[in-house]
Design a protein around this motif. Structure first.
Motif, PDB file in Angstrom:
ATOM      1  N   GLY A  68      12.434 -21.779  11.782  1.00 44.94           N
ATOM      2  CA  GLY A  68      11.039 -22.171  11.572  1.00 44.94           C
ATOM      3  C   GLY A  68      10.281 -21.154  10.739  1.00 44.94           C
ATOM      4  N   ASP A  69      10.459 -19.880  11.037  1.00 40.10           N
ATOM      5  CA  ASP A  69       9.802 -18.829  10.256  1.00 40.10           C
ATOM      6  C   ASP A  69      10.304 -18.841   8.815  1.00 40.10           C
ATOM      7  OD1 ASP A  69       8.351 -18.055  12.480  1.00 40.10           O
ATOM      8  OD2 ASP A  69       9.648 -16.339  12.942  1.00 40.10           O
ATOM      9  N   TYR A  70      11.606 -19.092   8.632  1.00 37.34           N
ATOM     10  CA  TYR A  70      12.177 -19.175   7.290  1.00 37.34           C
ATOM     11  C   TYR A  70      11.499 -20.289   6.496  1.00 37.34           C
ATOM     12  CZ  TYR A  70      15.274 -20.835   3.627  1.00 37.34           C
ATOM     13  OH  TYR A  70      15.768 -21.287   2.425  1.00 37.34           O
ATOM     14  N   PHE A  71      11.416 -21.498   7.062  1.00 40.14           N
ATOM     15  CA  PHE A  71      10.812 -22.614   6.333  1.00 40.14           C
ATOM     16  C   PHE A  71       9.323 -22.375   6.075  1.00 40.14           C
ATOM     17  CE2 PHE A  71      14.606 -24.949   7.853  1.00 40.14           C
ATOM     18  CZ  PHE A  71      15.097 -25.301   6.608  1.00 40.14           C
ATOM     19  N   ALA A  73       7.957 -19.469   5.547  1.00 42.65           N
ATOM     20  CA  ALA A  73       7.907 -18.504   4.449  1.00 42.65           C
ATOM     21  C   ALA A  73       8.250 -19.156   3.110  1.00 42.65           C
ATOM     22  CB  ALA A  73       8.872 -17.346   4.724  1.00 42.65           C
ATOM     23  N   GLN A  74       8.983 -20.274   3.136  1.00 40.36           N
ATOM     24  CA  GLN A  74       9.320 -21.010   1.915  1.00 40.36           C
ATOM     25  C   GLN A  74       8.180 -21.921   1.467  1.00 40.36           C
ATOM     26  OE1 GLN A  74      12.479 -20.768   0.163  1.00 40.36           O
ATOM     27  NE2 GLN A  74      12.348 -18.949   1.436  1.00 40.36           N
ATOM     28  N   GLY A  75       7.103 -21.983   2.245  1.00 47.09           N
ATOM     29  CA  GLY A  75       5.957 -22.818   1.896  1.00 47.09           C
ATOM     30  C   GLY A  75       6.098 -24.265   2.335  1.00 47.09           C
ATOM     31  N   VAL A  76       7.061 -24.539   3.204  1.00 49.50           N
ATOM     32  CA  VAL A  76       7.247 -25.901   3.707  1.00 49.50           C
ATOM     33  C   VAL A  76       6.148 -26.219   4.712  1.00 49.50           C
ATOM     34  CG1 VAL A  76       8.813 -27.437   4.965  1.00 49.50           C
ATOM     35  CG2 VAL A  76       9.741 -25.741   3.372  1.00 49.50           C
ATOM     36  N   THR A  77       5.504 -27.364   4.555  1.00 45.27           N
ATOM     37  CA  THR A  77       4.492 -27.793   5.509  1.00 45.27           C
ATOM     38  C   THR A  77       5.196 -28.255   6.782  1.00 45.27           C
ATOM     39  OG1 THR A  77       3.036 -28.494   3.724  1.00 45.27           O
ATOM     40  CG2 THR A  77       2.578 -29.377   5.916  1.00 45.27           C
ATOM     41  N   LEU A  78       4.879 -27.603   7.883  1.00 47.38           N
ATOM     42  CA  LEU A  78       5.535 -27.876   9.155  1.00 47.38           C
ATOM     43  C   LEU A  78       4.520 -28.345  10.185  1.00 47.38           C
ATOM     44  CD1 LEU A  78       7.683 -24.623   9.265  1.00 47.38           C
ATOM     45  CD2 LEU A  78       8.493 -26.916   8.670  1.00 47.38           C
ATOM     46  N   PRO A  79       4.922 -29.253  11.074  1.00 44.14           N
ATOM     47  CA  PRO A  79       4.020 -29.655  12.145  1.00 44.14           C
ATOM     48  C   PRO A  79       3.880 -28.527  13.160  1.00 44.14           C
ATOM     49  CG  PRO A  79       6.176 -30.596  12.524  1.00 44.14           C
ATOM     50  CD  PRO A  79       6.230 -29.897  11.183  1.00 44.14           C
ATOM     51  N   GLN A  80       2.842 -28.580  13.950  1.00 47.60           N
ATOM     52  CA  GLN A  80       2.665 -27.618  15.033  1.00 47.60           C
ATOM     53  C   GLN A  80       2.643 -28.368  16.350  1.00 47.60           C
ATOM     54  OE1 GLN A  80       2.836 -24.334  14.805  1.00 47.60           O
ATOM     55  NE2 GLN A  80       3.153 -24.582  12.614  1.00 47.60           N
ATOM     56  N   PRO A  81       3.523 -28.111  17.271  1.00 49.97           N
ATOM     57  CA  PRO A  81       4.584 -27.129  17.133  1.00 49.97           C
ATOM     58  C   PRO A  81       5.672 -27.608  16.181  1.00 49.97           C
ATOM     59  CG  PRO A  81       4.836 -28.290  19.206  1.00 49.97           C
ATOM     60  CD  PRO A  81       3.561 -28.786  18.589  1.00 49.97           C
ATOM     61  N   PHE A  83       9.187 -28.788  14.772  1.00 51.63           N
ATOM     62  CA  PHE A  83      10.272 -29.571  15.360  1.00 51.63           C
ATOM     63  C   PHE A  83      11.532 -28.711  15.491  1.00 51.63           C
ATOM     64  CE2 PHE A  83      13.895 -32.488  15.179  1.00 51.63           C
ATOM     65  CZ  PHE A  83      13.625 -33.228  16.320  1.00 51.63           C
ATOM     66  N   VAL A  84      11.975 -28.088  14.392  1.00 53.83           N
ATOM     67  CA  VAL A  84      13.060 -27.105  14.437  1.00 53.83           C
ATOM     68  C   VAL A  84      12.404 -25.746  14.253  1.00 53.83           C
ATOM     69  CG1 VAL A  84      15.096 -26.198  13.255  1.00 53.83           C
ATOM     70  CG2 VAL A  84      14.847 -28.660  13.589  1.00 53.83           C
ATOM     71  N   ASP A  85      12.564 -24.887  15.251  1.00 53.24           N
ATOM     72  CA  ASP A  85      11.952 -23.566  15.180  1.00 53.24           C
ATOM     73  C   ASP A  85      13.042 -22.511  15.322  1.00 53.24           C
ATOM     74  OD1 ASP A  85      10.009 -21.632  14.916  1.00 53.24           O
ATOM     75  OD2 ASP A  85       9.296 -21.800  16.977  1.00 53.24           O
ATOM     76  N   ARG A  86      13.322 -22.104  16.527  1.00 50.96           N
ATOM     77  CA  ARG A  86      14.435 -21.183  16.769  1.00 50.96           C
ATOM     78  C   ARG A  86      15.663 -22.027  17.087  1.00 50.96           C
ATOM     79  NH1 ARG A  86      13.527 -17.522  21.216  1.00 50.96           N
ATOM     80  NH2 ARG A  86      15.207 -16.327  20.279  1.00 50.96           N
ATOM     81  N   SER A 110      16.500 -31.097  11.223  1.00 49.65           N
ATOM     82  CA  SER A 110      17.826 -31.199  11.833  1.00 49.65           C
ATOM     83  C   SER A 110      18.643 -29.956  11.527  1.00 49.65           C
ATOM     84  CB  SER A 110      18.570 -32.428  11.297  1.00 49.65           C
ATOM     85  OG  SER A 110      18.871 -32.257   9.929  1.00 49.65           O
ATOM     86  N   TYR A 111      19.734 -29.806  12.282  1.00 49.49           N
ATOM     87  CA  TYR A 111      20.679 -28.725  12.007  1.00 49.49           C
ATOM     88  C   TYR A 111      22.052 -29.111  12.542  1.00 49.49           C
ATOM     89  CZ  TYR A 111      19.824 -27.287  16.874  1.00 49.49           C
ATOM     90  OH  TYR A 111      19.699 -27.246  18.237  1.00 49.49           O
ATOM     91  N   SER A 112      23.070 -28.441  11.996  1.00 50.68           N
ATOM     92  CA  SER A 112      24.428 -28.634  12.485  1.00 50.68           C
ATOM     93  C   SER A 112      25.203 -27.343  12.272  1.00 50.68           C
ATOM     94  CB  SER A 112      25.126 -29.816  11.793  1.00 50.68           C
ATOM     95  OG  SER A 112      25.316 -29.527  10.435  1.00 50.68           O
ATOM     96  N   THR A 113      26.344 -27.286  12.929  1.00 54.92           N
ATOM     97  CA  THR A 113      27.230 -26.134  12.808  1.00 54.92           C
ATOM     98  C   THR A 113      28.661 -26.605  12.944  1.00 54.92           C
ATOM     99  OG1 THR A 113      27.602 -23.862  13.555  1.00 54.92           O
ATOM    100  CG2 THR A 113      27.231 -25.525  15.275  1.00 54.92           C
ATOM    101  N   TYR A 114      29.578 -25.716  12.741  1.00 59.15           N
ATOM    102  CA  TYR A 114      30.996 -25.988  12.919  1.00 59.15           C
ATOM    103  C   TYR A 114      31.707 -24.655  13.052  1.00 59.15           C
ATOM    104  CZ  TYR A 114      30.971 -24.948   7.896  1.00 59.15           C
ATOM    105  OH  TYR A 114      30.775 -24.339   6.689  1.00 59.15           O
ATOM    106  N   ARG A 115      32.944 -24.678  13.487  1.00 56.78           N
ATOM    107  CA  ARG A 115      33.705 -23.441  13.537  1.00 56.78           C
ATOM    108  C   ARG A 115      34.531 -23.314  12.275  1.00 56.78           C
ATOM    109  NH1 ARG A 115      38.840 -21.006  16.673  1.00 56.78           N
ATOM    110  NH2 ARG A 115      38.847 -19.184  15.354  1.00 56.78           N
ATOM    111  N   GLY A 116      34.248 -22.293  11.531  1.00 56.67           N
ATOM    112  CA  GLY A 116      35.034 -21.976  10.361  1.00 56.67           C
ATOM    113  C   GLY A 116      35.869 -20.749  10.639  1.00 56.67           C
TER     114      GLY A 116
END
Length: 117
Positions: A68-71, A73-81, A83-86, A110-116
């Motif tokens: 959330g802090d990253y987005f 800082a990128q200037g993305v308009t985010l709702p409060q609270p 949706f994706v934060d930590r 959204s987010y995703s991960t995998y094991r590499g």
């Protein structure tokens, strides 16, 4: 011995997530212990493995990403609270002799991960 690494990919902009705060915790029962804290570099990666050598042990861990802090800082308009934060990824290391790569693919929605490796 193996190592643990990560990287962040910003799918909204199609680029590495540079400047994302990353924390690694060891988790035992109800206790979390901070093992390291770092920030991703220009390639969205950490400059060094999060765990390696004798520190690489079997067990339960959590990676916490400041998405959330990253987005913001990128200037993305985010709702409060936000949706994706930590983003918290809970995972296990079964064999410390192997490499574990746990990337985060993320957007403000959204987010995703995998094991590499």
């Amino acid at each position: 011995m193996g190592k643990l690494s990560t990287h962040v990919l910003d799918v909204t902009q199609g680029k590495p997530g540079a400047g994302v705060q990353v924390e690694l915790y060891a988790v035992e029962a109800t206790q979390r212990t901070l093992l390291c804290s770092t920030v991703t570099n220009a390639d969205g990666r950490c400059d060094a493995p999060l765990l390696q050598g004798e520190a690489m042990r079997a067990g339960q861990y959590e990676l916490v990403f400041g998405a959330g802090d990253y987005f913001a800082a990128q200037g993305v308009t985010l709702p409060q609270p936000r949706f994706v934060d930590r983003v918290i990824i809970a995972f296990g290391i079964a064999d410390p002799a192997q490499n574990y790569h746990v990337p985060l693919v993320v957007s403000p929605w959204s987010y995703s991960t995998y094991r590499g490796s």
